[in-house]
Design a protein around this motif. Structure first.
Motif, short mmCIF file in Angstrom:
data_model
loop_
_atom_site.label_atom_id
_atom_site.label_comp_id
_atom_site.label_asym_id
_atom_site.label_seq_id
_atom_site.Cartn_x
_atom_site.Cartn_y
_atom_site.Cartn_z
N VAL A 33 0.24 -1.11 -0.07
CA VAL A 33 -0.07 0.12 -0.04
C VAL A 33 0.94 1.17 -0.19
N SER A 34 0.54 2.44 -0.92
CA SER A 34 1.64 3.35 -1.00
C SER A 34 0.69 5.00 -0.92
N ALA A 35 1.35 6.24 -0.61
CA ALA A 35 0.56 6.63 -0.16
C ALA A 35 1.84 7.97 -0.43
N SER A 36 1.40 9.42 -1.20
CA SER A 36 2.51 10.06 -2.41
C SER A 36 2.01 11.14 -2.13
N ARG A 37 2.94 12.73 -2.05
CA ARG A 37 2.54 13.64 -1.90
C ARG A 37 3.58 14.65 -2.33
N ASP A 38 3.54 15.21 -3.41
CA ASP A 38 4.28 15.75 -4.53
C ASP A 38 3.72 17.53 -3.81
N THR A 39 4.80 18.28 -3.72
CA THR A 39 4.27 19.99 -3.73
C THR A 39 4.86 20.66 -4.57
N ALA A 40 4.61 21.91 -5.27
CA ALA A 40 4.57 22.00 -6.42
C ALA A 40 4.60 24.12 -6.09
N ALA B 97 0.89 20.20 -7.96
CA ALA B 97 1.04 19.37 -6.72
C ALA B 97 -0.15 18.15 -6.98
N LEU B 98 0.91 16.99 -6.11
CA LEU B 98 -0.43 15.82 -6.73
C LEU B 98 -0.27 15.68 -5.07
N ALA B 99 -1.26 14.12 -5.04
CA ALA B 99 -1.64 13.34 -4.15
C ALA B 99 -1.97 11.81 -4.90
N SER B 100 -1.37 10.88 -4.70
CA SER B 100 -1.80 9.80 -5.24
C SER B 100 -1.39 9.26 -3.90
N GLY B 101 -2.05 7.30 -3.91
CA GLY B 101 -2.19 6.17 -3.88
C GLY B 101 -2.29 5.33 -4.32
N GLY B 102 -1.89 4.06 -3.72
CA GLY B 102 -2.00 2.33 -4.58
C GLY B 102 -2.14 2.00 -3.77
N VAL B 103 -2.23 0.48 -4.67
CA VAL B 103 -2.62 -0.87 -3.53
C VAL B 103 -2.05 -2.08 -4.94
#
Length: 112
Positions: free
Chosen positions: A4-11, A17-23
């Motif tokens: 399980v993953s989660a990520s936050r990239d600011t710009a 600027a992105l927020a992401s998640g996955g399995v």
């Protein structure tokens, strides 16, 4: 196995600027001297705001599937042949990020 993953990239530009998640999940099984693996995955990406050139903000849904086999009965020294197929599809609110691909690979790997 499961990942399980989660990520936050600011710009500086909120459109980038992105927020992401996955399995991702995988299974493997031994069939004599052959190891087979199957994996499937899903991820979702959302931008904070829309980019200037596009009417909607970016929202992606990516699906993937892979299957592979390592044939240790055909090995030469420590190396064995490997066959893999993979499929991926990304649907996006922005056409530029939409794609679908299918591929295959043949190779060698170190067999233990």
């Amino acid at each position: 196995g499961v990942q399980v993953s989660a990520s936050r990239d600011t710009a500086a530009d909120p459109g980038y600027a992105l927020a992401s998640g996955g399995v991702n999940a995988y299974l493997f099984r031994e069939f004599g001297h052959t190891t087979a693996t199957v994996s499937v995955g899903y991820s979702h990406v959302e931008a904070d705001e829309r980019l200037f050139l596009y009417p909607r903000r970016r929202m992606d849904n990516r699906f993937s599937a892979n299957a592979s086999a390592t044939f240790r009965s055909l090995r030469i020294g420590p190396f064995a042949p490997l066959a893999r197929v993979h499929w991926e599809r990304n649907s996006s609110s922005i056409e530029l990020y939409q794609y679908s691909r299918f591929g295959g690979e043949l190779g060698i790997t170190a067999a233990f």
